[in-house]
Write an enzyme that holds these catalytic residues in place. Structure first.
Site, mmCIF file in Angstrom:
data_model
loop_
_atom_site.group_PDB
_atom_site.id
_atom_site.type_symbol
_atom_site.label_atom_id
_atom_site.label_comp_id
_atom_site.label_asym_id
_atom_site.label_seq_id
_atom_site.Cartn_x
_atom_site.Cartn_y
_atom_site.Cartn_z
ATOM 1 C CG HIS A 1 16.625 -0.272 -22.342
ATOM 2 N ND1 HIS A 1 16.197 0.966 -22.330
ATOM 3 C CD2 HIS A 1 17.133 -0.685 -20.954
ATOM 4 C CE1 HIS A 1 16.538 1.423 -21.165
ATOM 5 N NE2 HIS A 1 17.138 0.517 -20.295
ATOM 6 C CB THR A 2 21.634 1.424 -24.008
ATOM 7 O OG1 THR A 2 22.701 1.334 -23.442
ATOM 8 C CG2 THR A 2 21.228 2.901 -24.388
ATOM 9 C CB SER A 3 22.002 1.579 -18.598
ATOM 10 O OG SER A 3 22.152 2.122 -17.600
ATOM 11 C CG HIS B 1 15.727 10.563 -14.682
ATOM 12 N ND1 HIS B 1 16.715 9.945 -14.802
ATOM 13 C CD2 HIS B 1 14.841 10.510 -15.584
ATOM 14 C CE1 HIS B 1 16.777 9.719 -16.343
ATOM 15 N NE2 HIS B 1 15.488 9.964 -16.606
ATOM 16 C CG ASP C 1 16.205 8.396 -9.446
ATOM 17 O OD1 ASP C 1 15.864 8.941 -10.410
ATOM 18 O OD2 ASP C 1 17.076 7.465 -9.529
ATOM 19 C CG HIS D 1 22.335 4.651 -14.421
ATOM 20 N ND1 HIS D 1 22.493 5.774 -13.519
ATOM 21 C CD2 HIS D 1 21.166 4.454 -14.683
ATOM 22 C CE1 HIS D 1 21.441 6.012 -13.230
ATOM 23 N NE2 HIS D 1 20.319 5.256 -13.744
ATOM 24 N N GLY E 1 0.644 -1.284 0.003
ATOM 25 C CA GLY E 1 -0.003 0.089 -0.056
ATOM 26 C C GLY E 1 0.779 1.278 -0.065
ATOM 27 C CG ASP F 1 25.306 6.760 -11.634
ATOM 28 O OD1 ASP F 1 24.831 5.859 -10.891
ATOM 29 O OD2 ASP F 1 24.881 6.849 -12.931
ATOM 30 C CG HIS G 1 19.237 13.653 -13.802
ATOM 31 N ND1 HIS G 1 20.080 13.535 -12.845
ATOM 32 C CD2 HIS G 1 18.425 12.688 -13.900
ATOM 33 C CE1 HIS G 1 19.835 12.163 -12.272
ATOM 34 N NE2 HIS G 1 19.022 11.813 -12.941
ATOM 35 C CG HIS H 1 22.151 6.837 -8.251
ATOM 36 N ND1 HIS H 1 21.568 5.662 -8.594
ATOM 37 C CD2 HIS H 1 21.191 7.739 -8.657
ATOM 38 C CE1 HIS H 1 20.389 5.848 -9.238
ATOM 39 N NE2 HIS H 1 20.125 7.081 -9.297
#
Length: 556
Positions: free
Chosen positions: A363-365, A75, A77, A367, A48, A193, A73, A389
Site C-alpha cells: 500500500h501507499t498513500s 472520494h 469525503d 496524499h 449509531g 491537502d 475528485h 484537509h
C-alpha cells in the site's frame, strides 16, 4: 466600507481540523462557488451515527448567489454529502469529471435526487461573472483528480484537491506545465491537502506497490484474498494485472467494490482480458491457485466482505487451508483496532496474512508528503497559503512548511471551519465567521440527533439502563404497590438482589415525597425529572456507576 467588487472571501464549512467533510467556499463579486461536499466518518464516540456532513445553513440563506458546486475528485469525503446538500439547497450546476461524475450519478440516483451535472475535462475552461475556472490534473489514488484554478482580478485562487506528486504514476502525470503557467499569472491563494504533513519526503509511487503485488502473486500457491479501498481504482487495476500475469481468475465481493469496478471498466480505467472476472457459480471450476478474490473490508468494517469471511458468516466464501489474505491498505485513524480484530480472526483460522510493511509494499498513500507539499508551494508561489484537509497538527505543520517555502508568516494561515479570510486589493482580515457545525446522519434521520441523544447512547453502551416502574392511582394520589425495576446492561437482577432491594426502597421513598409536593394534580414531568436525578445520585453512591434512569408511571 470597501467596494464589494474588490475583495474575495474564502472559508470552509468542513475539512479544517478534520480529515473528511471537505466543503470549501469562494465568494467573488457577490457570487458563491462551492468546492466539494463530502462526509466525515464518525469515531467510536458517536454511537449509531452513520456519518457527518457540514451544516448547510449559510448556503440555504444565500442560495440565490450560488454559481455551482465544483468537484475535485470522486472520494466519499469530497462527494458523499452532495445528495444531502441538494435536499437543502438549490445548486444550479454541479461540475465533475470522469469517474467522479459517474460515481456521483450513481449516488444521486440511489438517493433519488436530481441534479444538473456538467462534465469537465482537463482542457475545459468556464467563464463566469468576471471569473475564469480552469483545471490541472494531479495524481491521486483515484483517476480524474484535479486542482481547480479560479482566475480573479486579484490573482488565481487554487484548490489543490487531494494530490501526490507521483513521478512514475499508473495513470496520467501531474500537469506541471499548467502549474507553471498559473504561477506566471500570479497565485493569490493556495488551499492545499495537508493529510500527510507529518510524513517527511515523498510518498511511495503507486507503480512500486503494483510491482510488489505482482511479485507476491507469483509466489503465492493458494487462493489470494486481497482487500483494498473500493475507490482506489489504480490499485484495483494493478491487482487485476497481477492476477492476469499469475493466470488467476477474479471474483469481486462487496457492493461498493462491484460498483467501482463496473464504472472503472466502462471508463477504461480497469482493463482485463475477456473472462478474467468470473461469477461465484464458476468458482469450483478452478483450482485454488487460479483464483483471486478482491473484496471490501480493508478497514475492518463489521459488515464488509472480508470481516464476514474472517468470522465465518459470509454466505458464499469460506476460508480454506492455503488461503493468503493481503491487506493492500493501511488503517485510517480510529480503525486500527477493527483491522487488528480482523487480522486476529484470520490467523485463528490458519490463514496466511500479509500487511503493508517496508518488506512487502502492499500500500501507499494517495496524499502528498512534505517533499511534495513543498514542491507544490514552491511551484505556485502563492501570496496566501491555507492548509486544508487535515487535523489541527497537520494544518499547523503544513503552514510552517509554507513559511519555509517563502510564504510570509502572517499569510500562512491555520484556519477553522467557518472562519473567513477576506482579501482586498491592499489588505486582508480574518474577522468574519459563517455558521458551521457537524450535522449527524443516523439512518434516514438528518440533523435531528442532538448531543443529548449521543450522550444517552454513550451512557447506555457504558453504564446500562435502569427503569423504575410505579403503579399509581392518580386521582387518589396513591402508590398502589412497591415499585419494580428493570435493568439492562447495569446489573443482573437475580444475582444482585440486595442492590435491587435498596433501589426499590429508595424509589418508594422518593415517589412518596414527590406526591406530597402536589396538593392538587400530580406533575408527571417534574416528578420524572426529580426521581431520575435522585435515583442516579443514589446508584452512583451505591455502585460507583451512573446508568441511564427512566422512571415510568402507570395509572390504575
Amino acid at each position: 466600507m470597501k467596494n464589494i467588487k474588490n475583495y474575495i472571501r474564502i472559508f470552509a464549512l468542513g475539512g479544517l481540523g478534520e480529515i473528511g467533510k471537505n466543503c470549501y467556499c469562494l465568494e467573488y463579486r457577490h457570487q458563491i462557488y462551492i468546492v466539494d461536499c463530502g462526509i466525515l466518518f464518525p469515531d467510536e464516540q458517536l454511537h449509531g451515527i452513520d456519518y457527518i456532513i457540514p451544516d448547510f445553513e449559510y448556503l440555504e440563506l444565500n442560495q440565490d448567489r450560488i454559481v455551482g458546486l465544483f468537484i475535485t475528485h470522486g472520494h466519499e469525503d469530497h462527494i458523499g454529502g452532495v445528495g444531502f446538500l441538494l435536499k437543502k439547497v438549490k445548486i444550479p450546476k454541479i461540475y465533475a469529471s470522469g469517474i467522479a461524475l459517474e460515481l456521483l450519478k450513481s449516488k444521486l440516483q440511489e438517493q433519488k435526487v436530481t441534479a444538473n451535472l456538467i462534465e469537465y475535462k482537463s482542457t475545459s475552461i468556464f467563464n463566469f461573472n468576471q471569473m475564469t475556472l480552469s483545471f490541472i490534473r494531479v495524481t491521486h489514488s483515484i483517476p480524474d483528480s484535479f486542482a481547480l484554478v479560479f482566475k480573479t482580478h486579484l490573482g488565481n485562487v487554487v484548490f489543490s484537491g487531494d494530490f501526490k506528486v507521483d513521478l512514475t504514476p499508473v495513470g496520467p502525470p501531474v500537469e506541471f506545465e499548467k502549474i507553471l503557467e498559473v504561477n506566471r499569472q500570479g497565485v493569490l491563494c493556495l488551499l492545499s491537502d495537508s493529510t500527510n504533513a507529518e510524513l517527511e519526503g515523498f510518498t511511495t509511487s503507486e507503480k512500486k506497490v503494483g510491482d510488489s503485488i505482482k511479485d507476491l502473486f507469483k509466489n503465492i500457491e493458494g487462493r489470494v484474498i486481497i482487500a483494498t479501498f473500493a475507490s482506489n481504482v489504480y490499485r484495483i487495476q494493478q491487482i487485476v494485472e497481477a492476477s492476469v500475469i499469475s493466470k488467476r481468475k477474479i471474483l469481486v465481493f462487496g457492493r461498493s467494490m462491484e460498483k467501482t469496478i463496473e464504472i472503472g471498466q466502462a471508463l477504461g480505467y480497469i482493463k482485463a482480458p475477456k473472462n478474467t472476472f468470473i461469477e461465484i457459480s464458476d468458482i469450483n471450476r478452478y483450482n485454488a491457485s487460479e483464483l483471486t478474490l478482491i473484496c471490501t473490508g480493508s478497514q475492518g468494517e463489521a459488515m464488509a466482505a472480508l470481516s464476514r469471511i474472517a468470522n465465518g458468516s459470509h454466505r458464499q466464501i469460506k476460508l480454506i487451508p492455503g488461503d493468503t489474505v493481503i491487506f493492500s491498505s493501511s488503517p485510517i485513524p480510529g480503525n486500527a483496532q477493527f483491522v487488528n480484530n480482523t487480522i486476529n480472526l484470520l490467523f485463528k483460522r490458519g490463514t496466511n496474512v500479509i500487511t503493508n510493511s517496508p518488506f512487502t509494499d502492499t500500500h501507499t498513500s494517495g496524499h502528498a508528503g512534505q517533499g511534495e507539499q513543498k514542491l507544490l508551494i514552491t511551484l505556485f508561489k502563492p501570496k496566501f497559503f491555507i492548509p486544508v484537509h487535515g487535523e489541527y497538527r497537520m494544518l499547523k505543520l503544513h503552514a510552517e512548511t509554507g513559511i519555509q517555502c517563502g510564504v510570509q508568516k502572517n499569510h500562512s494561515l491555520v484556519m477553522e471551519n467557518g472562519q473567513v479570510l477576506t482579501i482586498f486589493d491592499d489588505s486582508f482580515h480574518l474577522n468574519d465567521r459563517v455558521k458551521t457545525s457537524d450535522v449527524y446522519i443516523d439512518g434516514h434521520t438528518i440533523g435531528n440527533i442532538s448531543s443529548n441523544i449521543i450522550r444517552e447512547r454513550k451512557t447506555l453502551s457504558e453504564e446500562g439502563l435502569v427503569s423504575i416502574i410505579y403503579t399509581l392511582n392518580f386521582k387518589a394520589k396513591e402508590l398502589i404497590n412497591d415499585p419494580s425495576i428493570v435493568s439492562k446492561g447495569f446489573i443482573y437482577m437475580k444475582s444482585s438482589e440486595e442492590i435491587s432491594k435498596k433501589i426499590i426502597a429508595e424509589g418508594k421513598r422518593l415517589i412518596q415525597d414527590e406526591i406530597k409536593k402536589y396538593p392538587a394534580l400530580l406533575n408527571i414531568v417534574s416528578m420524572r425529572n426529580s426521581i431520575s436525578e435522585a435515583i442516579s445520585r443514589f446508584i452512583l453512591e451505591l455502585t460507583d456507576r451512573k446508568p441511564l434512569i427512566i422512571p415510568i408511571f402507570m395509572s390504575v
